[in-house]
Design a protein around this motif. Structure first.
Motif, short mmCIF file in Angstrom:
data_model
loop_
_atom_site.label_atom_id
_atom_site.label_comp_id
_atom_site.label_asym_id
_atom_site.label_seq_id
_atom_site.Cartn_x
_atom_site.Cartn_y
_atom_site.Cartn_z
N MET A 266 -1.86 10.10 -0.19
CA MET A 266 -2.67 9.92 1.02
C MET A 266 -2.26 8.63 1.73
O MET A 266 -2.00 7.62 1.09
CB MET A 266 -4.16 9.86 0.65
CG MET A 266 -4.69 11.15 0.05
SD MET A 266 -6.38 10.98 -0.58
CE MET A 266 -7.28 10.78 0.95
N PRO A 267 -2.20 8.64 3.06
CA PRO A 267 -1.81 7.43 3.80
C PRO A 267 -2.94 6.41 3.84
O PRO A 267 -4.12 6.75 3.69
CB PRO A 267 -1.50 7.96 5.20
CG PRO A 267 -2.40 9.15 5.34
CD PRO A 267 -2.46 9.77 3.96
N VAL A 268 -2.55 5.15 4.02
CA VAL A 268 -3.53 4.08 4.22
C VAL A 268 -3.14 3.30 5.46
O VAL A 268 -2.00 3.38 5.94
CB VAL A 268 -3.59 3.11 3.02
CG1 VAL A 268 -4.00 3.84 1.76
CG2 VAL A 268 -2.27 2.39 2.82
N VAL A 269 -4.08 2.55 6.01
CA VAL A 269 -3.78 1.62 7.10
C VAL A 269 -3.65 0.24 6.48
O VAL A 269 -4.56 -0.24 5.79
CB VAL A 269 -4.87 1.65 8.18
CG1 VAL A 269 -4.66 0.52 9.18
CG2 VAL A 269 -4.83 3.00 8.91
N ILE A 270 -2.52 -0.38 6.72
CA ILE A 270 -2.19 -1.65 6.08
C ILE A 270 -2.60 -2.82 6.97
O ILE A 270 -2.88 -2.66 8.16
CB ILE A 270 -0.68 -1.73 5.77
CG1 ILE A 270 0.15 -1.83 7.06
CG2 ILE A 270 -0.25 -0.53 4.94
CD1 ILE A 270 1.64 -2.01 6.83
N VAL A 271 -2.61 -4.01 6.39
CA VAL A 271 -2.68 -5.25 7.14
C VAL A 271 -1.84 -6.27 6.38
O VAL A 271 -1.72 -6.19 5.14
CB VAL A 271 -4.13 -5.75 7.34
CG1 VAL A 271 -4.73 -6.30 6.05
CG2 VAL A 271 -4.20 -6.80 8.43
N CYS A 272 -1.20 -7.18 7.07
CA CYS A 272 -0.29 -8.15 6.46
C CYS A 272 0.81 -7.45 5.67
O CYS A 272 1.28 -7.95 4.64
CB CYS A 272 -1.04 -9.12 5.55
SG CYS A 272 -2.39 -10.00 6.35
N GLY A 273 1.20 -6.25 6.11
CA GLY A 273 2.26 -5.51 5.45
C GLY A 273 1.87 -4.87 4.13
O GLY A 273 2.73 -4.41 3.38
N SER A 274 0.59 -4.79 3.83
CA SER A 274 0.15 -4.32 2.52
C SER A 274 -1.02 -3.35 2.63
O SER A 274 -2.01 -3.64 3.29
CB SER A 274 -0.29 -5.53 1.66
OG SER A 274 -1.07 -5.12 0.56
N GLY A 275 -0.89 -2.22 1.93
CA GLY A 275 -2.00 -1.28 1.87
C GLY A 275 -3.17 -1.82 1.07
O GLY A 275 -4.33 -1.61 1.42
N ASN A 276 -2.88 -2.50 -0.04
CA ASN A 276 -3.96 -3.09 -0.82
C ASN A 276 -4.76 -4.08 0.01
O ASN A 276 -5.99 -4.15 -0.08
CB ASN A 276 -3.40 -3.78 -2.06
CG ASN A 276 -3.08 -2.81 -3.18
OD1 ASN A 276 -3.49 -1.65 -3.14
ND2 ASN A 276 -2.34 -3.26 -4.17
N GLN A 277 -4.06 -4.86 0.82
CA GLN A 277 -4.77 -5.80 1.68
C GLN A 277 -5.53 -5.08 2.79
O GLN A 277 -6.63 -5.49 3.18
CB GLN A 277 -3.79 -6.83 2.25
CG GLN A 277 -3.25 -7.76 1.17
CD GLN A 277 -2.16 -8.69 1.66
OE1 GLN A 277 -2.38 -9.47 2.59
NE2 GLN A 277 -0.98 -8.63 1.03
#
Length: 438
Positions: A266-277
């Motif tokens: 499943m896709p995620v929307v990232i921030v700071c180049g990171s999905g976990n973030q």
């Protein structure tokens, strides 16, 4: 600490929306193996044929973050070799960080054949940026080369038989110019400016990206809570104290990581180049918005604040380091929670200081199942920081890395993450790859 001249409201709103749209993009799986697959897919496209051999040179941070994580849509494969070969065999380079979305069973079988034939050679690149990937693909007496540096989709070289492709030099310069422009944008961020933007700014230009972040990251969080992904940190938390909003906030953030670190497609929307973030900056804010009865518009504005604070804190550290980036995202989530609770600007700032003073310096030892536990710890620290701030309590200047102002504290922690923890980063990699025995 930023020394940029203050922006007028309209210019600030455009700038902050531009940052949000730049940061909040979709990715399929952990962004480091995906970046490797993207580089390999571009190399195959440049070569014009399936490679018979790949040579992949990566920075230590890329090797660290790809070593243990499951490559998405790979049937459970791990590692740089699997990511590169799958990208070269079946990746769609036009999809960037969703490059592996369309791979099928035939691609998986061919990748397994090439892995068995040792068709991919991986080596550590030294003296390069923390985020660096070079792929050389060969077939039929020809060689294609692709280099990505500084950012996950920042292609700085694309060449065939040593000759840069038409327009690729200009494109590479454009990428570097864009990277420089991104840094200048991030430097312009201040906590006061972010809060004012969240309160009164025109967020319409970033509304679609924020809505997508809520939708996609909520979906993968639910997947992690429903099915047994990885170490099931989210499910473990939720089973312990479901009625506690703080526990639910930690569980929903951790569960998204449980799924994506272990191969969920499943896709995620990232921030700071990171999905976990991206998940950490989002899911606690969503959960507390429900608790506080915040309107949907209020949630979007709080989420904008969370993401921008994460970018602001992370900008001092850099793309990849030994400093666990979810701490930056947790600072954003905590700030947004305090903001939604009616906290003053001073209390929002105190939340960030309290979070950094607590868990600043959690080490990154690569992408893997335990990232979900680090997310839980970082969000827990942010919630404690929020509770302290709302009671007028904060860590004081002179205590460790805490400085006189929140901006100075962010900068000091960033310096330690970027410079002070660099030797730590090297030693973590040496232990992980067996170069150092302890």
């Amino acid at each position: 600490m930023s020394t940029s001249a203050p922006l007028d409201a309209a210019s600030r709103d455009r700038l902050y929306c531009d940052i949000l749209n730049r940061e909040l993009v979709c990715a399929l799986g952990c962004t480091e193996p995906i970046a490797v697959a993207y580089a390999a897919a571009l190399a195959r496209e440049t070569l014009g044929a399936e490679p018979t051999h790949l040579k992949v040179d990566c920075s230590g941070n890329i090797i660290k973050n790809v070593k243990s994580v499951t490559v998405p849509n790979s049937g459970g494969m791990h590692g740089i070799e699997a990511a590169a070969l799958l990208g070269a065999v079946g990746g769609d380079a036009s999809s960037a960080l969703e490059v592996l979305e369309s791979v099928g069973e035939r691609d998986l079988a061919r990748t397994q054949e090439l892995l068995a034939a040792d068709a991919c050679e991986v080596s550590l690149a030294e003296g390069v940026p923390n985020l660096y990937i070079r792929v050389v693909a060969t077939a039929g007496g020809h060689a294609a080369e692709v280099v990505i540096a500084e950012h996950h989709t920042n292609v700085v070289l694309r060449a065939l038989d040593g000759v840069a492709q038409e327009g690729s030099v200009a494109a590479a310069q454009g990428c570097m110019d864009a990277a420089d422009a991104s840094h200048e944008q991030d430097v312009a961020l201040t906590l006061d400016g972010i809060m004012e933007f969240a309160r009164t700014g025109d967020i319409d230009a970033a509304r679609e990206a924020l809505e997508r972040q809520i939708r996609l990251n909520s979906a993968i969080s639910e997947e992690g809570l429903t099915n047994p992904w990885g170490a099931q940190v989210g499910k473990t938390l939720l089973a312990s104290r479901y009625d506690d909003v703080a526990c639910r906030a930690r569980a929903r953030a951790a569960a998204g990581s449980d799924a994506r670190m272990n191969g969920c497609s499943m896709p995620v929307v990232i921030v700071c180049g990171s999905g976990n973030q991206g998940i950490t900056a989002c899911m606690p804010v969503v959960e507390y918005a429900h608790k506080f009865g915040v309107s949907h518009e209020g949630l979007l504005r709080a989420l904008a604040l969370s993401n921008l604070v994460a970018v602001h804190v992370k900008s001092y550290i850099g793309a990849l380091s030994a400093f666990c980036g979810v701490v930056c995202a947790a600072c954003g989530a905590g700030a947004a929670i305090t903001w939604m609770a009616g906290g003053t600007p001073e209390q929002v700032g105190a939340t960030v200081v309290n979070t950094l003073g607590n868990v600043g310096g959690i080490v990154c030892d690569g992408a893997k199942s335990s990232c979900a536990a680090k997310i839980s710890a970082a969000v827990d620290a942010a919630i404690l920081g929020h509770n302290m701030a709302m009671m007028g309590r904060s860590f004081r200047a002179g205590e460790g890395l805490v400085q006189e102002t929140v901006e100075e504290t962010i900068a000091s922690m960033g310096y330690v993450g970027r410079v002070g923890m660099h030797p730590t980063d090297v030693e973590i990699l040496n232990v992980m790859i067996g170069k150092t025995r302890v």
